[in-house]
Design an enzyme around this catalytic site. Sequence first.
Site, PDB file in Angstrom:
ATOM      1  N   PHE A 125       1.570   6.321   4.637  1.00 64.66           N
ATOM      2  CA  PHE A 125       2.923   5.945   5.053  1.00 64.66           C
ATOM      3  C   PHE A 125       3.410   6.942   6.120  1.00 64.66           C
ATOM      4  CE2 PHE A 125       7.554   5.601   4.439  1.00 64.66           C
ATOM      5  CZ  PHE A 125       7.685   4.230   4.589  1.00 64.66           C
ATOM      6  N   ASP A 202       1.680   9.663  -3.854  1.00 62.96           N
ATOM      7  CA  ASP A 202       2.896   8.921  -3.545  1.00 62.96           C
ATOM      8  C   ASP A 202       2.784   7.568  -4.242  1.00 62.96           C
ATOM      9  OD1 ASP A 202       4.918   7.357  -2.474  1.00 62.96           O
ATOM     10  OD2 ASP A 202       4.836   8.330  -0.515  1.00 62.96           O
ATOM     11  N   TYR A 227      13.541   1.916  -5.099  1.00 65.66           N
ATOM     12  CA  TYR A 227      14.199   0.722  -4.539  1.00 65.66           C
ATOM     13  C   TYR A 227      13.241  -0.423  -4.240  1.00 65.66           C
ATOM     14  CZ  TYR A 227      12.914   3.220  -0.213  1.00 65.66           C
ATOM     15  OH  TYR A 227      12.241   3.898   0.770  1.00 65.66           O
ATOM     16  N   LYS A 228      11.954  -0.211  -4.470  1.00 65.50           N
ATOM     17  CA  LYS A 228      10.989  -1.290  -4.222  1.00 65.50           C
ATOM     18  C   LYS A 228      10.829  -2.107  -5.508  1.00 65.50           C
ATOM     19  CE  LYS A 228       9.073   1.138  -0.315  1.00 65.50           C
ATOM     20  NZ  LYS A 228       8.182   2.194   0.151  1.00 65.50           N
ATOM     21  N   ARG A 376       2.981  -9.181   5.948  1.00 67.65           N
ATOM     22  CA  ARG A 376       2.861  -8.575   4.622  1.00 67.65           C
ATOM     23  C   ARG A 376       3.680  -9.394   3.631  1.00 67.65           C
ATOM     24  NH1 ARG A 376       4.935  -2.506   3.312  1.00 67.65           N
ATOM     25  NH2 ARG A 376       6.905  -3.574   3.608  1.00 67.65           N
TER      26      ARG A 376
END
Length: 416
Positions: A125, A202, A227-228, A376
């Site tokens: 990321f 992560d 928040y995902k 995605r």
Amino acid sequence: MDDREQAHRLDAADPLAPYRDRVVIADPEQIYLDGNSLGRLPATTADRLHRAITEEWGEGLVGSWAHWFDIPRTVGDLLGTTLLGADAGEVLMGETTSSNLYKLAAAALDARPDRRVIVTDDDNFPSDRYVLEGLAHAYGHELRMIKADIDEGVSVDDVRAAVDDDVALVSLSQVAFRSGALADMEAVTSVVHDAGALMIWDLAHSVGAVPIDLHSAGVELAVGCTYKYLCGGPGAPAFLYVAGELQSQLRQPIWGWFGQRNQFEMGPAYDPVEDISRFAVSSPPILGAYAAEEGIRLIAEAGLDRLRAKAIALTSYLIELADAWLTPHGFRLASPRDPTRRGAHVTLHHPQAWQICQALIDRGVVPDYRTPERLRIGPAPLYTRFIDVYDAMHRLREVMEQRVYIDYPVEQARVT
Ligand SMILES: *Cc1c(COP(=O)(O)O)cnc(C)c1O
């Protein structure tokens, strides 16, 4: 294959189907396939925040700090013990994933003062790479980039080839943000630890989607966001995990008052507590932590084993439809085909992916675009139905058959 009834049958047999009613579906016509970027709003969150605001803040005022102080740890304990395979006292909520990565990475480098190399992969990321790049710059260390296969992820052999006795720290994502490739956490961790280095995982793209057992995988350090898949909402606090045995040996670089022993003695010099709170810096985000707690509870109640089984079923179904309907239009799978090697999202490559993504959004389907030339698609298992996957892929096929995407301007993606 071209059978909408099959999707209905899969939904009818889905033990998690009732959970769709536990989140807010504001527009039932919209097919939301971006829960891996921002999870839906749990049905209980607005009330919980309303109560916290009116009662705890509005009425309780500063007196509410008496229990607010504990929130980063109590919510961390809930997350750690239900979804991470950690013990109470090993997970702390607060700040963001990037900031937590910075703190733990700096602490790890300080714990290996004789070693001068940081390892990550070139497809990690972006924020993770930048944070590590900044630390390498500040410490005068080498940042060693594993060349990752952007569709298949980082292998154990890749990591083995990158570590030696000069490596202080390795940091990787468990699930790759672009392809969804799932790393072999236990094997990688053991290769890194055998080389005498520290390892930070992560979990941003895996927590709430993949069963995680940090203890049995031998993981000592991890960070992630809420928040995902955890549906904590925009700006929800991230978390950090430090294995119990390691806590007193590490010292994070931002010496704030919330890590201080006897905080309210307001003493002259920094003297951190021994436990997980030594990784805290400042006033915790209470409202955001409550929102995160609602999401964590909901995911824990649904159960990670069931969520994982459904995520595999949804993504496998999606790939089946893509093979049949989209390959003839120039699409190619850009995620691992083996379901045990991917998280809960699927990425498809097409040279016109940007335009196709815009055309799809205009037709009520929300995936996201990722460079280079990728669509995605994240059918978050808590609330996504098989019929959503069917209809989304069907609309995508129509976009291709009718070639409507060619009317969209070719444009660069926003980064988020
Ligand atoms: C989403 C995500 C982040 C988010 O970082 P923030 O600091 O919370 O903005 C970090 N790492 C990975 C792998 C992610 O997928």
